[in-house]
Design a protein around this motif. Structure first.
Motif, PDB file in Angstrom:
ATOM      1  N   MET A  74      -8.123 -73.559 -98.551  1.00 11.65           N
ATOM      2  CA  MET A  74      -9.469 -74.125 -98.654  1.00 11.65           C
ATOM      3  C   MET A  74     -10.202 -73.500 -99.838  1.00 11.65           C
ATOM      4  O   MET A  74     -10.191 -72.278-100.013  1.00 11.65           O
ATOM      5  N   ALA A  75     -10.822 -74.323-100.683  1.00  8.86           N
ATOM      6  CA  ALA A  75     -11.531 -73.834-101.870  1.00  8.86           C
ATOM      7  C   ALA A  75     -12.779 -73.059-101.463  1.00  8.86           C
ATOM      8  O   ALA A  75     -13.474 -73.429-100.514  1.00  8.86           O
ATOM      9  N   THR A  76     -13.023 -71.965-102.197  1.00  8.34           N
ATOM     10  CA  THR A  76     -14.213 -71.146-101.932  1.00  8.34           C
ATOM     11  C   THR A  76     -14.913 -70.784-103.246  1.00  8.34           C
ATOM     12  O   THR A  76     -14.300 -70.811-104.315  1.00  8.34           O
ATOM     13  N   ILE A  77     -16.177 -70.437-103.110  1.00 13.41           N
ATOM     14  CA  ILE A  77     -16.965 -70.019-104.271  1.00 13.41           C
ATOM     15  C   ILE A  77     -17.683 -68.731-103.925  1.00 13.41           C
ATOM     16  O   ILE A  77     -18.254 -68.588-102.836  1.00 13.41           O
ATOM     17  N   LYS A  78     -17.669 -67.785-104.866  1.00 14.93           N
ATOM     18  CA  LYS A  78     -18.380 -66.533-104.684  1.00 14.93           C
ATOM     19  C   LYS A  78     -18.989 -66.117-106.020  1.00 14.93           C
ATOM     20  O   LYS A  78     -18.339 -66.248-107.059  1.00 14.93           O
ATOM     21  N   TYR A  79     -20.209 -65.597-105.972  1.00 14.78           N
ATOM     22  CA  TYR A  79     -20.869 -65.108-107.183  1.00 14.78           C
ATOM     23  C   TYR A  79     -20.776 -63.587-107.220  1.00 14.78           C
ATOM     24  O   TYR A  79     -20.774 -62.922-106.170  1.00 14.78           O
ATOM     25  N   PHE A  80     -20.685 -63.020-108.425  1.00 15.52           N
ATOM     26  CA  PHE A  80     -20.577 -61.572-108.540  1.00 15.52           C
ATOM     27  C   PHE A  80     -21.070 -61.114-109.918  1.00 15.52           C
ATOM     28  O   PHE A  80     -21.228 -61.929-110.843  1.00 15.52           O
ATOM     29  N   LEU A  81     -21.328 -59.806-110.043  1.00 16.19           N
ATOM     30  CA  LEU A  81     -21.693 -59.178-111.306  1.00 16.19           C
ATOM     31  C   LEU A  81     -20.527 -58.331-111.785  1.00 16.19           C
ATOM     32  O   LEU A  81     -19.885 -57.652-110.990  1.00 16.19           O
ATOM     33  N   ARG A  82     -20.295 -58.349-113.096  1.00 10.32           N
ATOM     34  CA  ARG A  82     -19.193 -57.550-113.628  1.00 10.32           C
ATOM     35  C   ARG A  82     -19.696 -56.280-114.297  1.00 10.32           C
ATOM     36  O   ARG A  82     -18.914 -55.492-114.804  1.00 10.32           O
ATOM     37  N   SER A  83     -20.997 -56.098-114.326  1.00  4.85           N
ATOM     38  CA  SER A  83     -21.568 -54.941-115.014  1.00  4.85           C
ATOM     39  C   SER A  83     -22.595 -54.270-114.113  1.00  4.85           C
ATOM     40  O   SER A  83     -23.237 -54.916-113.292  1.00  4.85           O
ATOM     41  N   LYS A  84     -22.734 -52.981-114.257  1.00  6.25           N
ATOM     42  CA  LYS A  84     -23.726 -52.217-113.502  1.00  6.25           C
ATOM     43  C   LYS A  84     -24.935 -51.871-114.373  1.00  6.25           C
ATOM     44  O   LYS A  84     -25.775 -51.057-113.982  1.00  6.25           O
ATOM     45  N   LYS A  85     -25.022 -52.485-115.551  1.00  5.50           N
ATOM     46  CA  LYS A  85     -26.157 -52.247-116.431  1.00  5.50           C
ATOM     47  C   LYS A  85     -27.416 -52.857-115.827  1.00  5.50           C
ATOM     48  O   LYS A  85     -27.370 -53.606-114.850  1.00  5.50           O
ATOM     49  N   ASP A  86     -28.558 -52.536-116.431  1.00  6.88           N
ATOM     50  CA  ASP A  86     -29.834 -53.008-115.899  1.00  6.88           C
ATOM     51  C   ASP A  86     -29.868 -54.528-115.739  1.00  6.88           C
ATOM     52  O   ASP A  86     -30.285 -55.068-114.722  1.00  6.88           O
ATOM     53  N   VAL A  87     -29.440 -55.234-116.797  1.00  9.73           N
ATOM     54  CA  VAL A  87     -29.399 -56.694-116.743  1.00  9.73           C
ATOM     55  C   VAL A  87     -27.954 -57.128-116.910  1.00  9.73           C
ATOM     56  O   VAL A  87     -27.271 -56.721-117.849  1.00  9.73           O
ATOM     57  N   SER A  88     -27.491 -57.957-115.995  1.00 10.33           N
ATOM     58  CA  SER A  88     -26.082 -58.323-115.984  1.00 10.33           C
ATOM     59  C   SER A  88     -25.897 -59.832-115.859  1.00 10.33           C
ATOM     60  O   SER A  88     -26.738 -60.533-115.274  1.00 10.33           O
ATOM     61  N   GLN A  89     -24.788 -60.312-116.412  1.00 12.50           N
ATOM     62  CA  GLN A  89     -24.413 -61.716-116.263  1.00 12.50           C
ATOM     63  C   GLN A  89     -23.950 -61.996-114.840  1.00 12.50           C
ATOM     64  O   GLN A  89     -23.283 -61.167-114.214  1.00 12.50           O
ATOM     65  N   ILE A  90     -24.300 -63.179-114.345  1.00 13.12           N
ATOM     66  CA  ILE A  90     -23.804 -63.632-113.039  1.00 13.12           C
ATOM     67  C   ILE A  90     -22.571 -64.491-113.282  1.00 13.12           C
ATOM     68  O   ILE A  90     -22.617 -65.447-114.061  1.00 13.12           O
ATOM     69  N   TYR A  91     -21.472 -64.145-112.618  1.00 12.14           N
ATOM     70  CA  TYR A  91     -20.223 -64.892-112.730  1.00 12.14           C
ATOM     71  C   TYR A  91     -19.982 -65.684-111.452  1.00 12.14           C
ATOM     72  O   TYR A  91     -20.507 -65.350-110.388  1.00 12.14           O
ATOM     73  N   VAL A  92     -19.191 -66.750-111.576  1.00 14.46           N
ATOM     74  CA  VAL A  92     -18.756 -67.495-110.410  1.00 14.46           C
ATOM     75  C   VAL A  92     -17.237 -67.374-110.288  1.00 14.46           C
ATOM     76  O   VAL A  92     -16.516 -67.447-111.291  1.00 14.46           O
TER      77      VAL A  92
END
Length: 435
Positions: free
Chosen positions: A1-19
């Motif tokens: 079953m397909a799933t989606i999860k969001y996560f951050l790859r950086s612990k810096k103050d401002v980080s990109q959101i990945y899917v």
């Protein structure tokens, strides 16, 4: 079953959101959403922003929208046998939020940038290569204008969008909302047409409407031009200037109104452009805009004296118009006139009644020359000096209509002179019998 999860790859103050989109344990793709967040506002527990502000709640809404969009596309494309990969996920993200790749030249603003990037090697008129500095500047300003419009409408403009409904809204935005002049708005329509025709030549699909756009101008009745008369030039000539720079600007004004060239061409003159003959001075100019070679004959005594004995020193282009206004103010060019003046606070040209010296700029020199000598000199001579292509363009430039009587008078004047030069001939008159 397909799933989606969001996560951050950086612990810096401002980080990109990945899917992370997972189709199975062995088939998954991680891609940037291009959304960013302060790390302290991210919840590792929910894999979503914390609901601690309106901005965070809005971001949650967008991420939920993307999740629904990906699942809907996945179910549709699965039945069609579509190949799922990273590009497929990128396409979902872009289409969900009406984004496009910056390299996609089907986007109007991207193609303008393409023209700018290739300006040095673009073919122009007369089989020449490279856009002129002024043309390149106009493309950059046009790109900024389109960028501002896209921000207002919150949408990227594609070539396929440029239909009549679009141009009607764009015209209203330019004139009504932003307060630009009718003439300025008309020039932007000409730029749209130019870009669309160029894109069409490169096999980009454009609308028929976009390649047939017509520029527009304010009516001749609404046109307000400013010139310096011969009497006003004498006022300027006879006024002492208090500073060295204003003395130089005074000389440029006087010379400019007697040689009829654009401000940029005027300020680029040096003594190397001069040739002296028995009657006066030849001024040789290669006009930057038209690339025409023009020679102006100068015989006015004090202008000849300036050119030969006291050639004007270079003046800052950026401050030239401000200096011009100051010189004219000191010379008491104060007549109240209607016209347009640039307002630095609103960043717009505004129509009102002003002292004339506030409206005089370097562009007025060429108009002053054309206006002052019109009907004193044959129009054909004047347009060869100003660089206008036709008499009609010249007359519009000085806000005049063709004077047919004047042309007829000029013809008769030259005809009389021609007859005066002919030798008189004896004519035999037949004697008539009066009986």
């Amino acid at each position: 079953m397909a799933t989606i999860k969001y996560f951050l790859r950086s612990k810096k103050d401002v980080s990109q959101i990945y899917v992370r989109f997972s189709i199975s344990r062995d088939l998954f793709f991680r891609r940037k959403t291009d959304f960013v967040i302060d790390v302290k506002d991210w919840s590792e527990k929910t894999s979503l922003p914390k609901q601690n502000s309106a901005e965070s709640k809005n971001l949650i809404s967008k991420l939920n929208k993307l999740e629904n969009y990906i699942f809907d596309r996945y179910n549709e494309d699965l039945a069609q046998g579509v190949i799922f990969d990273s590009n497929w996920v990128d396409d979902c993200i872009n289409k969900c939020f009406n984004r496009v790749e910056k390299t996609d030249n089907s986007i109007f603003i991207n193609y303008i940038q393409y023209i700018i990037d290739n300006s040095a090697t673009r073919e122009v008129r007369n089989n020449k290569i490279g856009l002129s500095p002024n043309t390149l500047k106009n493309y950059k300003l046009f790109k900024n204008l389109i960028g501002n419009y896209q921000k207002d409408i919150k949408k990227q403009i594609q070539f396929k969008d440029i239909n009549k409904a679009f141009t009607d809204k764009f015209k209203n935005w330019l004139i009504t909302e932003k307060g630009y002049s009718v003439n300025y708005a008309g020039r932007q329509f000409e730029m749209i047409k130019t870009v669309c025709i160029d894109a069409q030549k490169n096999d980009i699909e454009v609308t028929p409407h976009s390649t047939k756009l017509k520029s527009f101008k304010e009516s001749e009745d609404d046109k307000h031009i400013q010139t310096l008369s011969f009497d006003e030039l004498e006022q300027i000539r006879n006024t002492e200037m208090p500073t060295p720079v204003l003395k130089e600007v005074k000389k440029w004004i006087l010379v400019g109104c007697y040689i009829g060239q654009r401000g940029g061409d005027l300020l680029n003159l040096t003594s190397n452009n001069l040739r002296i003959n028995s009657k006066g001075v030849y001024v040789d100019v290669i006009q930057e805009k038209t690339k025409k070679n023009v020679t102006i004959g100068v015989v006015k005594d004090y202008i000849v004296d300036i050119l030969i004995n006291d050639f004007p020193k270079q003046v800052s282009h950026q401050r030239f118009n401000k200096y011009i206004s100051k010189v004219c103010e000191l010379a008491k060019i104060n007549q109240k006139v209607e016209g347009y003046k640039f307002n630095n606070k609103t960043n717009r040209r505004e129509f009102d009644i002003y002292p004339k010296h506030e409206l005089i700029t370097s562009h007025c020199f060429r108009r002053s020359f054309a206006t002052n000598f019109y009907k004193m000199m044959p129009t054909a001579v004047l347009i060869n000096i100003t660089g206008h292509s036709t008499e009609n363009m010249f007359l519009k430039y000085i806000n005049q209509r063709a004077d047919k009587d004047s042309n007829a008078d000029l013809f008769m004047e030259f005809f009389e002179k021609m007859n005066d030069r002919q030798e008189p001939k004896m004519k035999i008159v037949k004697k008539v019998n009066q009986n």
